[in-house]
Every structure is written in structure tokens, then in C-alpha cells.
Design a protein around this motif. Sequence first.
Motif, PDB file in Angstrom:
ATOM      1  N   UNK A 284     110.750   8.840  14.133  1.00 50.89           N
ATOM      2  CA  UNK A 284     109.874   7.708  13.828  1.00 50.89           C
ATOM      3  C   UNK A 284     109.914   7.334  12.352  1.00 50.89           C
ATOM      4  N   UNK A 285     110.486   8.209  11.528  1.00 53.91           N
ATOM      5  CA  UNK A 285     110.514   7.951  10.092  1.00 53.91           C
ATOM      6  C   UNK A 285     109.288   8.474   9.367  1.00 53.91           C
ATOM      7  N   UNK A 286     108.412   9.199  10.078  1.00 52.86           N
ATOM      8  CA  UNK A 286     107.197   9.750   9.456  1.00 52.86           C
ATOM      9  C   UNK A 286     107.493  11.172   8.986  1.00 52.86           C
ATOM     10  N   UNK A 287     108.188  11.287   7.835  1.00 55.21           N
ATOM     11  CA  UNK A 287     108.674  12.585   7.385  1.00 55.21           C
ATOM     12  C   UNK A 287     107.547  13.487   6.902  1.00 55.21           C
ATOM     13  N   UNK A 288     106.472  12.898   6.421  1.00 55.00           N
ATOM     14  CA  UNK A 288     105.343  13.713   5.978  1.00 55.00           C
ATOM     15  C   UNK A 288     104.729  14.446   7.163  1.00 55.00           C
ATOM     16  N   UNK A 289     104.519  13.723   8.267  1.00 52.08           N
ATOM     17  CA  UNK A 289     103.964  14.349   9.470  1.00 52.08           C
ATOM     18  C   UNK A 289     104.957  15.341  10.070  1.00 52.08           C
ATOM     19  N   UNK A 290     106.246  14.990  10.026  1.00 50.63           N
ATOM     20  CA  UNK A 290     107.271  15.894  10.559  1.00 50.63           C
ATOM     21  C   UNK A 290     107.257  17.223   9.817  1.00 50.63           C
ATOM     22  N   UNK A 291     107.061  17.166   8.488  1.00 50.17           N
ATOM     23  CA  UNK A 291     107.008  18.391   7.690  1.00 50.17           C
ATOM     24  C   UNK A 291     105.823  19.254   8.092  1.00 50.17           C
TER      25      UNK A 291
END
Length: 579
Positions: free
Chosen positions: A247-254
Amino acid sequence: MRKFYLLILLFLSMYSASLFSQSKIANNILNIESKKRAEIFKEETNFRKAQHYFEVNNWDSTLVYSMRHLSISSNKELNDYCHYFRGFTFHKKKLFKEAKLELNLISKKFIFYPLANKTLGEISMQLKEFKKAIEYFSQIENPSITNKQGFKASTIYQNIGTCYLHLNQFEKAEEYLFKSKNLKEKENDNGSLLNLYINIANLYYVQYKDEQAFPYFEKSYLLSKKVNDFNKKWDASLNMAVVEENRGNYKKALEYRKEAEQWNDSLNNQNKVWAVADYEKKFAVAQKQKQIKVLEVENQLKNTQRNSLFFSAIGLLILLTGGVYMYTQKAKSAKTILIQRNKLDQLNANKDQLFSIVSHDLRSSVNALKTSNSKLSDSLQTKNYEELNQLITQNSSIANDTYSLLDNLLHWAMLQTKQLYFHKESVHLYSIVQQIEYNYKSLLQEKEIRFENVVPKNIFLFVDLDSLKIIFRNLLDNAIKFSKHNDEIRFYTAEINSEFCQIIIEDSGIGMSQNTISELLQDSETLVKKNNSEIIGTGLGLQLCKQMTAKNGGTLSIQSEINKGTKIILTFSKITKNG
């Protein structure tokens, strides 16, 4: 590149761990019935011992006494039980070939023949013989059969759906997985339902149907909060990390990856405890078979001495290959780092250039405002109302320009740091242009510029509303800025085909040269000054328009000549409606 290989790996490992989720319940029913047979046939000593050891999960003793019974008994019913004991035991020991041989010896008249088919299906799945597994499971998918045997129809449907998924027969897979879903959501088994949601998510994910897959990954993650299985918690968290990365939500992915690491640490601690217990068990067995082990070690030493030269050569070859590989990887890494460093230097240079230009313009605007305010103070003292009115108008213009610059800078920064939210929807083009015209009415009237909105009222664009407004505001602001008194600005459209529409913003202003157009359309470029020396600008507004147009899947082009006006041509996908 999509990251579904990781998800498929998780899916396979999770399924392998859950194959025996209902075997315990089914075996409990079988144990009750076999115990009754042991009491009836008390003279069958070997069968009674085999049944007891099977019930307490002592697999080695189960194999010994079941084999002794089969070698001397002619009781077909008890023989069927023993063949099942042996088949299930071999299955537990991952000796699949031996397990299949034993289970295929069971008579079709055996009361637990469906349970044997279930085990054969699970073995076929673990051997990746999915067509064969479907044949076994199809014979027992009827709920009237499964309920009597102690396992659930929902599990059989899930197994069949999983097999079809591996065979890339997605329609069949979807049919059976949703059959299982309808049953499992009524059952109070969160762990089993979590596995099913992962299966459904992967069904859609491997077909690139992300919008259908992601909700099931999210459901599995929520269910993982209710189970105590660290492995399932880890799988669910890691799946969500991949979802958020796509989704491009790298902060949440981290955040999800950190959570997955925590569960992985807990799982490792748990595995260490199990490993210690397993080690103790193996040690006890090793003590009982000490003489055999000594002979095996001696044989291994002889084989090692005989083949030492061969293995040394293999080791040297592996070492040499590893060294070449490591050197190659190191060279690739160095090249990648150099490219990234050069790119970073270029980005920093562009950033410094932009900040330098913006700082210069802000300083110029503030200085102009300061000078104008000084004149305004003098005019108030001399009561020169005509000059006072001009200065107020000038101050307002400077403040508006400065605000536009800061607003564009804010949106540009948010766009670069991926904090700007984009949500495409159906947007009525005529209404948006009308709204932008109203916002700039005072500026249009001040320069006596004629504005025409000739956009058809039946055109709907599929774009992000907020970014479209930012694009139109910047382009109209530029058109007003570079137009003279009594000039004209028009918004109109030109349809390319049924899917795309061109929006043209045309003014009759001072225009620009082809050299200026080329510089404006270059990526990451900013202009300090247009050809007209009295008109200063950073070019940031147009850069923002270009990036937001691209984000919406559109294009931006410019047509212009000096003193003959300018056309800005935008292309977006549309949704045609009658009206």
C-alpha cells in the motif's frame, strides 16, 4: 515487484502446522471404539498393547505391537485398526510412503475408513500430490460422514480449496474455501478460522486482486490477537507488514514487522523449551541403544576415512565458489552504494537550490511588504488617501503571492515525504472550475480579465478532488499573473476517447519561449526568473502540478508563444454520465 512469495511461504508452513488440528478429536472417537474392541477381544494381547500405546502417543511401541498382531492374527476388524495405527504413526513420523501403504491396506468395510481417507488426503497434500488429495477428500466431504468420524466438513472443504489453489484452479478454490468459511464462522475455533482467512487472502493475492485479499489478511491479524499460538501471531503480523508495504504505508509496515519480530522471539523461546525436552527424550533413547550407536559411529568413521579426500576437494570447491560469490556481491553492493550516494547528492543539491530560491522570494516579498508598510505609514500621516489605497492593494497582492508560495511549498514537502493522502473518486469537472473561478473572482476583476468556463456539464473525472483543486488554483493563478488588463482566460475540454479527457486552461497573456517550456517540463527543475524580468517565480507551483497530475494518472503539456498566450493541457481519465 510484488512480494507474494513471502506470503505463499507463510501459507505453506502454516498449513503444514495445522494438518493435525482435528486429528486429536477424530482419534479420540477411534480410541474409544478401539478400546471397546480390546475389552471384547481380551485374548488379543498384542492388539491391546498396540491400542494402549497409540492412545498415549508412544509411536515406536505402537509400531512394534501392531506389527506383532498383524503377523499372527486373522481378525479382519482388528487388523484394520492396526493398519490405521501404523499408517497414522508413520504419518506423524513423516514416513509418508510407509503411511500410504498401511492405510491402503484398510478394508472399505472398516468403520473408520473415511478417517483413513482423510489421513491419505493430508499425506497427499504434504507430498504436493494435490489432484490425488482432492480424490480422497471428495469421498468424505459430506457432513453426515464427517460428523460421525469426529472431524468437521469445514476442514475438508478448506483442504479441497487449498488443493485447487495450488493447482491454480481459482474458481474451484474460491468455491470450497467459502464453503468452509460459511461453516467455520459459526464454529468457535479462532485458530482454524485464522488459517482459513489466510488461505482466502492468498487465493486473491496470487491473482493480483489486492483489494479483495487485504481485508482477509486484516481479519486474520485481528483473530491472531485471540489465539495463543505464537507462530500464527507471527504469520499474521508479517503478512500485514507486506500488505502495508504494497500500500506504500512503510511506517505502518515497520510497526507490523517489529511486532512480528517480537512474536518470532517468543516462538524461538518456546521452541528452545521444546528442543530441550526433545533432547532429553533422544538422550534416553540413545542410552538404550548405546551398542547400536557405537557400531554406527564406527562405520561412519570408516566411511569418513575412506572418502576424506573426496570431501576435502568438495569443501575446497565450495570455499572457492563462496569466495567468488562474496567478492561479486561486494562489488555489486559497492556499485549500488555509489549510485545511491550520487543520487542523494543530486537530491540534496536540488533541495538546496529550491530552499535558496524560496528563501530569496520570501525575503523579497517580506522586504517589499516592509517597504510598502513604511510608505503606508507616511501616507497615513500625510492623509494621501489615493496613494494609501494603492499601497493597501499592493500589500494585499504581496501577501497573497507569499501565501501561495508557502502553500505550494507545504504541499510539495508533503508530496515528497509521501504524507499527502490521495483518494480517487468521481468528480464533477464543471462544478470544480466554477468553484475555482469564484475563489479568484477578486483578482480577475482587479485586472479586468474575462473568464470563461465552457466545460461541458456532463463530464466526471476519476481523480483525487483535493489535488485537482490545487492543480487548477496554481494554473489559474499563473494565468492571471502572466495576463495583462482586459485579457481573457478560458477553461474548456477536448475529448480524446471514451476513457480520457483533455482540460485546457488557455490565456491571452505574455506567453513564453520554447526554451522556458522545456525547462519547466524537466523533472526536478526550478526557475529563478522568467524571460520577463519583472515577473519572478520559483516554478514550484508548476512542478507541484506536474507531480500531482502524475499521481492521478494524468499528463501535463504546455503550448505557448511569446505575446500570444499560453495553453496548459491536462489529460485525466473520466467517467461519462448523462446530464
